[in-house]
Design an enzyme around this catalytic site. Structure first.
Site, PDB file in Angstrom:
ATOM      1  CG  ASN A 208      -0.241   0.507   2.583  1.00 30.18           C
ATOM      2  OD1 ASN A 208       0.383   0.993   2.766  1.00 30.18           O
ATOM      3  ND2 ASN A 208      -0.601  -1.087   3.040  1.00 30.18           N
ATOM      4  CG  ASP A 276      -7.327  -4.958   6.167  1.00 30.86           C
ATOM      5  OD1 ASP A 276      -6.105  -4.930   7.774  1.00 30.86           O
ATOM      6  OD2 ASP A 276      -7.500  -3.775   5.627  1.00 30.86           O
ATOM      7  CE  LYS A 286       7.916 -13.252 -13.319  1.00 31.22           C
ATOM      8  NZ  LYS A 286       9.001 -12.614 -14.474  1.00 31.22           N
ATOM      9  N   PRO A 303      -3.020 -11.276  10.549  1.00 31.80           N
ATOM     10  CG  PRO A 303      -1.529 -11.691  11.652  1.00 31.80           C
ATOM     11  CD  PRO A 303      -1.893 -11.944  10.295  1.00 31.80           C
ATOM     12  CG  ASP A 304      -6.746  -6.581  14.003  1.00 30.30           C
ATOM     13  OD1 ASP A 304      -5.937  -5.543  15.217  1.00 30.30           O
ATOM     14  OD2 ASP A 304      -7.508  -6.123  12.791  1.00 30.30           O
ATOM     15  CB  ILE A 305      -0.875  -6.568  15.038  1.00 29.37           C
ATOM     16  CG1 ILE A 305       0.329  -7.500  14.026  1.00 29.37           C
ATOM     17  CG2 ILE A 305       0.582  -6.615  16.007  1.00 29.37           C
ATOM     18  CD1 ILE A 305       0.900  -6.419  13.007  1.00 29.37           C
ATOM     19  CE  LYS A 337     -10.627   1.010  11.442  1.00 31.54           C
ATOM     20  NZ  LYS A 337      -9.650   0.743  10.278  1.00 31.54           N
ATOM     21  CE  LYS A 341      -9.210  -2.800  13.900  1.00 30.30           C
ATOM     22  NZ  LYS A 341      -7.886  -3.425  12.966  1.00 30.30           N
TER      23      LYS A 341
HETATM   24  O1  C5P Z   1      -8.844  -2.882  10.723  1.00 29.50           O
HETATM   25  P1  C5P Z   1      -8.093  -1.652   9.997  1.00 29.50           P
HETATM   26  O2  C5P Z   1      -7.143  -1.635   9.229  1.00 29.50           O
HETATM   27  O3  C5P Z   1      -8.963  -0.714   9.821  1.00 29.50           O
HETATM   28  O4  C5P Z   1      -7.286  -0.882  11.599  1.00 29.50           O
HETATM   29  C1  C5P Z   1      -6.094  -0.129  11.355  1.00 29.50           C
HETATM   30  C2  C5P Z   1      -5.228  -0.120  12.756  1.00 29.50           C
HETATM   31  O5  C5P Z   1      -5.137  -1.465  13.023  1.00 29.50           O
HETATM   32  C3  C5P Z   1      -4.082   0.677  12.598  1.00 29.50           C
HETATM   33  O6  C5P Z   1      -3.976   1.130  13.416  1.00 29.50           O
HETATM   34  C4  C5P Z   1      -3.509   0.119  12.456  1.00 29.50           C
HETATM   35  O7  C5P Z   1      -1.762  -0.782  12.332  1.00 29.50           O
HETATM   36  C5  C5P Z   1      -3.262  -1.786  13.221  1.00 29.50           C
HETATM   37  N1  C5P Z   1      -3.456  -2.918  12.516  1.00 29.50           N
HETATM   38  C6  C5P Z   1      -2.603  -4.002  13.382  1.00 29.50           C
HETATM   39  N2  C5P Z   1      -2.651  -5.749  12.576  1.00 29.50           N
HETATM   40  C7  C5P Z   1      -3.948  -5.836  10.995  1.00 29.50           C
HETATM   41  C8  C5P Z   1      -4.428  -4.068  10.787  1.00 29.50           C
HETATM   42  C9  C5P Z   1      -4.327  -3.018  11.610  1.00 29.50           C
HETATM   43  O8  C5P Z   1      -2.303  -4.033  13.243  1.00 29.50           O
HETATM   44  N3  C5P Z   1      -3.658  -6.934  10.500  1.00 29.50           N
END
Ligand code: C5P
Length: 398
Positions: A208, A276, A286, A303-305, A337, A341
């Protein structure tokens, strides 16, 4: 402020020595006294007269001058300061420090001192990257020497890369952080920054447009308040700040492991633009163009850290801050959000293309906390970072 502090400034022999004249001015402006020491080589780059005029102190340079009982002895000189600063720290001075050599006044003072020592390395990029210098750096860090810089950029020798001495104000900030007074002294903060790269095959990836500018500015602002910062960064375009622990990663999964490895922390700030999703199974070869149609990529969620750290049953940082880049209904989406979260604050910004925020120098931020939404004026990313760092310091002090 550095009022009442004394810095023993050892000036090494490198072209960056010219910046030391400005550094002395900046230190004096903040109330610090500067005792200058010059190596023989430093005299090739700046004159003792200019150093002495700016410091308003005598310049020391000769080991044997000091043996005169009427003068201050070198042991005493090495201990009069609150901090010994070596700037520029040349490869040669670093090697002497790492091995404990003491063959001139500067190296003898460095061996004799019992005060904190900080170095601001400056040298040609190849000299900096040489295994010998990196070995010496590791030794010095293990000995407790603080290191600021070097920065990456164009160099006097015409090459490009890490090796430029930190700018005077960066060195001043590092000194202020070291000598205390910073509101985040003794606090450990983890900051994520930059984009992630998710491989499709060995040569292609999903990415991105995040530059890492806001996360980098925030890490620097936290450092300036005295925090020990672990900076976990994806492949950003902005170089990481000096004076923080830099952990570089590519993928979201690597970022997660680095964040968990950097804990425990007093605060964790998630400024990274984490992908995401990733390709479910990245090809180890390749992917070839074939006549049989287009490749079919299937995705799985990363994983959503932020969520994971916010909801840790044990060892959760006292303050967890997420970012939300939104293009519409900023406050509504960011508030939802925050709840989803489980983090304490969300720093929301409108990244619609017409705002020019993504990749730009400015940011317009709404801070969402348990007290509601607070919209800040549009300002520079550095200013946003300072204001946020102050808020973080205030929250951790409660
Ligand atoms: O869900 P979204 O991507 O909009 O959330 C943004 C927030 O979550 C940011 O603080 C980003 O650093 C964190 N994040 C994360 N791990 C992910 C996706 C987002 O820590 N896989």
């Amino acid at each position: 402020m550095l009022a009442g502090k004394r810095i023993l400034l050892i000036i090494g022999g490198g072209i960056a020595a010219y910046k030391v004249l400005d550094l002395i001015r900046r230190l004096r402006e903040r109330g610090a006294a500067v005792t200058p020491v010059m190596t023989r080589a430093a005299g090739q780059f700046v004159t003792p007269l200019s150093v002495s005029a700016l410091a308003e102190e005598k310049v020391y340079s000769d080991l044997f001058d000091l043996t005169d009982e009427a003068e201050m002895g070198h042991i005493q000189l090495s201990r009069v300061a609150d901090l010994v600063l070596v700037a520029p720290a040349t490869a040669d001075l670093m090697a002497k420090m790492a091995t404990g050599a003491a063959d001139d006044l500067a190296s003898t003072l460095l061996l004799a001192t019992d005060t904190p020592v900080m170095i601001a390395p400056a040298m040609n990029v190849r000299m900096w990257q040489h295994a010998a210098t990196q070995r010496n750096l590791a030794t010095l860090l293990a000995d407790g020497v603080r290191v600021t810089g070097p920065n990456e950029g164009g160099m006097a020798c015409g090459e490009f890369g890490p090796g430029r001495m930190s700018e005077p104000l960066e060195i001043v900030a590092a000194i202020e952080a070291t000598l205390g007074g910073g509101a985040l002294q003794g606090k450990h903060v983890v900051v994520t920054s930059g984009p992630t790269h998710e491989p499709i095959d060995p040569v292609r990836y999903i990415a991105n447009r995040s530059s890492g500018a806001q996360g980098t500015a925030l890490a620097a602002a936290l450092r300036d308040l005295g925090a020990q910062v672990s900076f976990v960064t994806g492949p950003a375009t902005v170089p990481p700040p000096a004076g923080v622990e830099v952990i570089t990663v590519d993928t979201a999964r690597e970022m997660r492991a680095a964040v968990l490895g950097a804990l425990p922390a007093d605060a964790a700030i998630f400024a990274a633009a984490v992908a995401d999703w990733r390709v479910a199974v990245a090809s180890d070869r390749k992917i070839k163009k074939t006549k049989d149609g287009l490749p079919q990529l299937s995705f799985v969620e990363n994983p959503d850290i932020l969520s994971e750290v916010s909801q840790m049953p044990e060892g959760r940082p006292a303050l967890v801050v997420g970012f939300a880049a939104e293009t519409d209904d900023v406050v509504k989406n960011a508030t939802a959000k925050r709840a989803r979260k489980g983090c304490d604050w969300i720093v929301a910004n409108d990244v619609s293309p017409e705002t020019g925020i993504m990749g730009g120098d400015e940011n317009a931020v709404t801070l969402i906390t348990s007290d509601g939404a607070e919209t800040w004026e549009r300002m520079g990313k550095t200013q946003v970072a300072r204001q946020l760092a102050d808020r973080i310091a205030a929250a951790l002090a409660d």
